[in-house]
Design an enzyme around this catalytic site. Structure first.
Site, mmCIF file in Angstrom:
data_model
loop_
_atom_site.group_PDB
_atom_site.id
_atom_site.type_symbol
_atom_site.label_atom_id
_atom_site.label_comp_id
_atom_site.label_asym_id
_atom_site.label_seq_id
_atom_site.Cartn_x
_atom_site.Cartn_y
_atom_site.Cartn_z
ATOM 1 N N SER A 180 28.568 52.453 -8.125
ATOM 2 C CA SER A 180 29.232 53.605 -7.520
ATOM 3 C C SER A 180 28.565 54.901 -7.971
ATOM 4 O O SER A 180 27.404 55.140 -7.678
ATOM 5 C CB SER A 180 30.726 53.595 -7.858
ATOM 6 O OG SER A 180 31.419 54.577 -7.155
ATOM 7 N N ASP A 234 31.846 54.598 -0.508
ATOM 8 C CA ASP A 234 33.274 54.331 -0.313
ATOM 9 C C ASP A 234 34.150 55.524 -0.665
ATOM 10 O O ASP A 234 35.357 55.495 -0.474
ATOM 11 C CB ASP A 234 33.717 53.083 -1.089
ATOM 12 C CG ASP A 234 33.674 53.255 -2.602
ATOM 13 O OD1 ASP A 234 33.096 54.252 -3.088
ATOM 14 O OD2 ASP A 234 34.213 52.375 -3.302
ATOM 15 N N ASP A 285 27.821 54.340 -3.340
ATOM 16 C CA ASP A 285 27.994 53.141 -2.507
ATOM 17 C C ASP A 285 28.808 53.402 -1.248
ATOM 18 O O ASP A 285 29.206 52.462 -0.558
ATOM 19 C CB ASP A 285 28.612 51.997 -3.316
ATOM 20 C CG ASP A 285 30.057 52.247 -3.722
ATOM 21 O OD1 ASP A 285 30.372 53.392 -4.100
ATOM 22 O OD2 ASP A 285 30.862 51.309 -3.670
ATOM 23 N N ASP A 323 29.725 59.125 -2.278
ATOM 24 C CA ASP A 323 29.174 58.716 -3.560
ATOM 25 C C ASP A 323 28.068 57.691 -3.318
ATOM 26 O O ASP A 323 27.638 57.478 -2.182
ATOM 27 C CB ASP A 323 30.280 58.138 -4.453
ATOM 28 C CG ASP A 323 30.871 56.856 -3.878
ATOM 29 O OD1 ASP A 323 30.774 56.647 -2.654
ATOM 30 O OD2 ASP A 323 31.445 56.063 -4.651
#
Length: 369
Positions: free
Chosen positions: A107, A247, A245, A243
């Site tokens: 992340s 999500d 990744d 961010d």
């Protein structure tokens, strides 16, 4: 080798979202142990013979995915590799196919760390599932250093784009000039063509070949200054980013001011006519004070806690959702939007809240009034 012993000795631990640790601790055997333990922990609850796999743009992610795939082969399951895509894109495709999946991502944490996120065929794992992974004791064969190259499929990327391109009219963003802060986001090759397909005039901003740890819950002073300058230079109606990744969304108004994640979540929930919400204790109390919902349940911090609450809310309400202070939006039930059915996606998603707010025919700052 025993999965339980390898995991215990790895110094990798579950946090608010997935298992994370230093890249140096994600050895091939550790990656294999986590993957095997995950499948063994859910195989009696679901019927499947395939596992989906995807990664973010961290330099360590591909090798970790290779090791996960090698470990899964020892269970005689097929592996579909979807390459670099947002976490919600992987989760969505896996749910469509009724199979589990593993996302290799840390992340927003620094690039010297990484992580694994696990999804059952029905969505993100719970805290109970995490304990089942940690307690699983499965024998496996140590991996060699020569890991097999992975063949990439574009199917998950296509399905994720289709989910939102079909939800909105082709002119939903017509007349809007939008900047996409691409950096190293896993979804950077998706966002511009999707926004353009909905009629927006899109300008790509600051694509990076080096991993950039963007934290949407704590936007840096540097990124605040960038947004202000970009808005002045290009006269944007909005700036969108995520961010690492993909999500957690970042959305700036026409003046270049980034919206807080829970403010974006509140606006999204109002636009979706959500009846009941599950949100962590860290979210703004404006949610309750808005009097927009029949019930608001507060949870511990972390998406697994939000998702666990959905089962309680489903017993009493038909339109349920959740979001976190970082902006990630979790749709807990199938709902109708624009006369079209939008299926539940009980994991953090960055696109739904951004697109809904941008599709409104007024300035973002006016929606906050």
């Amino acid at each position: 080798m025993d999965t339980k012993i390898i995991i215990e000795q790895s110094d990798i631990a579950f946090g608010t979202s997935g298992a994370r640790g230093l890249v140096t601790n994600f050895t091939p055997d550790v990656c294999a142990a986590f993957s095997i333990a995950f499948i063994k922990s859910i195989e009696t609850k679901f019927s499947f013979n395939t596992v989906a796999l995807a990664i973010d743009n961290r330099p360590s992610s591909y090798a970790i995915a290779q090791a996960c795939a090698e470990g899964l082969k020892q269970l005689n399951v097929n592996v579909i590799y979807y390459g670099v895509i947002p976490t919600p894109a992987l989760a969505y495709k896996a749910m469509l196919d009724d199979i589990p999946c593993i996302m290799v991502t840390g992340s927003h944490i620094p690039f010297d760390r990484n992580g694994l996120k696990f999804y059952r065929p029905d969505g993100e794992i719970t805290k109970i599932d995490e304990q089942s992974i940690l307690s699983a004791s499965v024998e496996f064969i140590t991996l060699s250093q020569d890991l097999t190259e992975l063949c990439e499929s574009q199917a998950a990327r296509s399905a994720y784009i289709q989910r939102y391109s079909e939800l909105f009219n082709s002119d939903a963003l017509a007349g809007k000039k939008i900047g996409i802060y691409e950096h190293s986001s896993a979804g950077r090759d998706i966002y511009k063509p999707l926004f353009e397909s909905l009629g927006a005039n899109v300008i790509s901003l600051e694509r990076s070949d080096v991993f950039v740890p963007i934290d949407t819950e704590s936007v840096s002073d540097e990124d605040r200054e960038k947004a202000l300058n970009w808005s002045k230079e290009h006269s944007f109606d909005a700036i969108f980013s995520t961010d690492g990744d993909g999500d957690r969304p970042l959305l700036a108004d026409e003046k270049g001011h980034w919206l807080s994640g829970d403010t974006l979540g509140l606006l999204t929930s109002q636009l979706l006519n959500i009846e009941a919400l599950a949100v962590p204790v860290s979210c703004n109390t404006a949610i309750e004070k808005s009097n927009s919902f029949k019930q608001v349940t507060r949870t511990k911090i972390g998406s697994p806690y939000v998702i666990a609450e959905f089962n309680e809310l489903k017993a009493h309400f038909t339109r349920i959702a959740g979001f976190e202070a970082n902006g990630g939006y979790l749709l807990g039930s199938d709902i109708e939007v624009n006369g079209k059915r939008l299926t539940a996606l009980p994991t953090r998603d960055a696109l739904l809240p951004a697109l809904l707010v941008l599709a409104q025919n007024k300035c973002i700052s006016n929606q906050l009034l």
